[in-house]
Design an enzyme around this catalytic site. Structure first.
Site, mmCIF file in Angstrom:
data_model
loop_
_atom_site.group_PDB
_atom_site.id
_atom_site.type_symbol
_atom_site.label_atom_id
_atom_site.label_comp_id
_atom_site.label_asym_id
_atom_site.label_seq_id
_atom_site.Cartn_x
_atom_site.Cartn_y
_atom_site.Cartn_z
ATOM 1 N N HIS A 159 0.873 -1.181 0.000
ATOM 2 C CA HIS A 159 0.000 0.000 0.000
ATOM 3 C C HIS A 159 0.910 1.232 0.000
ATOM 4 C CE1 HIS A 159 -2.777 2.955 1.859
ATOM 5 N NE2 HIS A 159 -3.760 2.161 1.481
ATOM 6 N N ASP A 161 3.090 -4.701 8.174
ATOM 7 C CA ASP A 161 1.884 -3.900 8.013
ATOM 8 C C ASP A 161 0.693 -4.854 8.168
ATOM 9 O OD1 ASP A 161 -0.356 -2.623 7.079
ATOM 10 O OD2 ASP A 161 0.576 -1.801 5.270
ATOM 11 N N GLN A 170 -4.409 -5.310 6.910
ATOM 12 C CA GLN A 170 -5.394 -6.226 6.316
ATOM 13 C C GLN A 170 -5.339 -7.620 6.922
ATOM 14 O OE1 GLN A 170 -7.760 -5.262 4.340
ATOM 15 N NE2 GLN A 170 -7.020 -3.235 3.765
ATOM 16 N N LYS A 209 -10.192 -0.725 10.628
ATOM 17 C CA LYS A 209 -10.296 -1.941 9.799
ATOM 18 C C LYS A 209 -10.673 -3.146 10.659
ATOM 19 C CE LYS A 209 -7.374 -0.148 6.324
ATOM 20 N NZ LYS A 209 -7.856 0.244 5.017
ATOM 21 N N CYS A 238 -4.864 2.537 -3.603
ATOM 22 C CA CYS A 238 -3.637 3.091 -3.002
ATOM 23 C C CYS A 238 -2.465 2.134 -3.172
ATOM 24 C CB CYS A 238 -3.833 3.418 -1.527
ATOM 25 S SG CYS A 238 -4.990 4.727 -1.238
HETATM 26 N N1 PMP Z 1 -1.641 -0.763 4.564
HETATM 27 C C1 PMP Z 1 -2.592 -1.529 4.027
HETATM 28 C C2 PMP Z 1 -2.243 -2.916 3.573
HETATM 29 C C3 PMP Z 1 -3.893 -1.049 3.895
HETATM 30 O O1 PMP Z 1 -4.833 -1.817 3.350
HETATM 31 C C4 PMP Z 1 -4.200 0.263 4.344
HETATM 32 C C5 PMP Z 1 -5.588 0.835 4.216
HETATM 33 N N2 PMP Z 1 -6.214 0.595 3.003
HETATM 34 C C6 PMP Z 1 -3.169 1.022 4.914
HETATM 35 C C7 PMP Z 1 -1.909 0.471 5.010
HETATM 36 C C8 PMP Z 1 -3.414 2.390 5.432
HETATM 37 O O2 PMP Z 1 -4.315 2.374 6.490
HETATM 38 P P1 PMP Z 1 -4.896 3.736 7.115
HETATM 39 O O3 PMP Z 1 -5.469 4.497 5.961
HETATM 40 O O4 PMP Z 1 -5.932 3.263 8.074
HETATM 41 O O5 PMP Z 1 -3.773 4.438 7.757
#
Ligand code: PMP
Length: 405
Positions: free
Chosen positions: A122, A199, A202, A225, A363
């Site tokens: 991401h 990270d 997910q 999440k 993203c």
């Molecule tokens: N890493 C991953 C794998 C994600 O899916 C996301 C959110 N889509 C993020 C980071 C960022 O999370 P946040 O927007 O809650 O900071």
């Protein structure tokens, strides 16, 4: 046994209609819906106990502080961290990774060093490292993926060099659903003495996390999440690493003693919690965790696996539908495209039918570039989704095909 109909009653928004149709919410990768107990906990904090933490001698401040620190302990137990001071409250995954990239980078990264990430990250686990590399004149390196969306593990050993200062990698891909074999990857890095950041944005909502068993140096995730409020997240770090790292923000609460000549910093975890934190949503996160624990990860994982299998089999029967991300081990996420139909058009029609999916790059532009596509349609599932909702997604896609095909 897991009873989806009774679980759904805990989530008030799931009973709503969109464009006159019952909502089928398949955008859980972006954010999850909240059970009533979490909503109630937040309302209750503002109604009964609200007061700034750590600063007061009065009753409400004490109450608020106790609830915040109990939330920290609950999260510590949830991910099995050794000490509660290893749990830092942040604004979310993005906040946590930026904090580490800055603080760890200040201390440990110099010109010529390398940071290793993967091709399926991401942007939150790409850009902060790129910014660090620019500041320090270091180099960003990338573990490649194959067509199925699995990491090319053979490449990892040679990409981990004596210049690598940290390996930062996602547990589960938000686009492809791939569950990466992080334990094996962490072990590879540790053989060369390299710390690892996972990270968990997910994965935290789908699998039981044990940071001591994983033995990762850092693990980060977002509250929203995992059925908790937005604006709260966790940075877990091993105490011995966090103690060596400088604060990334200065202000109230992160200090022990301030004079104009010199400031002495507070100890963990406060060193990394400058200013008024989101103490209310921390309580919401703790309540969400209790809710998840009550459902049980075995029940959640078993049911979500059935949903994924059912949806994959059903969607695959649609002619011209291509799934991106076919790893052997997958979370409940399906990214796909209908031949010659823009993902945005697919998403718009599904929305009119009450089916919420996400479209675009999610993203994660570099993985889109790898597949040479502009974006996908993504259906990301949670334990409150039903097989009937998947049928509606399938029928909606047939409708899209007749309209645009
Ligand atoms: N890493 C991953 C794998 C994600 O899916 C996301 C959110 N889509 C993020 C980071 C960022 O999370 P946040 O927007 O809650 O900071």
């Amino acid at each position: 046994m897991f009873d989806v109909n009774s679980v759904r009653k805990d989530f008030p928004i799931l009973g709503s209609t969109v464009h006159g149709k019952p909502l089928a919410y398949f955008d859980n990768g972006a954010t999850t819906q909240k059970p009533q107990c979490v909503i109630d906990a937040v309302v209750e904090c503002y109604t009964k106990t609200n007061s700034n933490i750590h600063r007061g001698v009065h009753y409400l401040s004490d109450q608020s502080t106790e609830m915040y620190e109990n939330a920290r302990k609950n999260i510590q137990q949830f991910i099995n961290a050794r000490y509660s001071q290893e749990i830092i409250f942040t604004s979310g995954t993005t906040g946590s990774i930026n904090a580490i990239a800055f603080s760890f980078g200040e201390k440990f990264v110099k010109a010529g060093d390398e940071i290793l990430i993967s091709a399926m990250e991401h942007h939150a686990n790409i850009v902060p490292w790129q910014m660090l590399c620019e500041r320090k004149n270091a180099k960003l390196k990338v573990i490649p993926v194959d067509e199925n969306g699995e990491l090319k593990l053979d490449a990892v050993d040679s990409l981990l060099t004596e210049k690598t200062k940290i390996l930062a990698i996602t547990h589960v891909s938000n686009v492809l659903g791939t569950v990466n074999p992080i334990k094996a990857i962490i072990d590879k890095a540790h053989k060369k003495g390299i710390p690892v950041l996972i990270d968990g944005a997910q994965s935290i909502q789908h699998v039981k996390i044990d940071v001591q068993e994983l033995d990762c140096e850092f693990f980060v995730f977002s509250g929203h999440k995992i059925y908790a409020p937005t604006g709260i997240g966790i940075l877990y770090g091993k105490e011995e690493w966090l103690n060596q790292m400088p604060p990334y923000q200065g202000g109230g609460d992160m200090v022990d003693c301030v004079t104009f000549e010199k400031t002495y910093y507070n100890s963990l975890p406060y060193k990394f919690e400058a200013g008024t934190t989101n103490y209310v949503d921390a309580v919401g996160l703790s309540v969400a965790i209790d809710y998840i624990k009550k459902l049980g990860f075995d029940n959640i994982a078993g049911y979500e696996k059935d949903l994924l299998e059912y949806a994959t089999n059903k969607l695959q029967t649609i002619e011209g539908l291509k799934i991106y991300g076919t790893a052997a081990d997958k979370g409940p996420v399906i990214s796909f495209l209908l031949e010659n139909i823009h993902p945005y058009d697919t998403g718009m029609i599904l929305d009119k039918l009450g089916v919420a999916v996400r479209t675009g790059t999610h993203c994660a532009q570099p993985i889109m570039d790898f597949y040479e596509i502009e974006g996908t349609v993504r259906a990301s599932m949670a334990f409150y989704n039903t097989f009937e909702e998947i049928d509606r997604l399938y029928e909606g896609l047939l409708r899209v095909k007749t309209m645009f095909g």
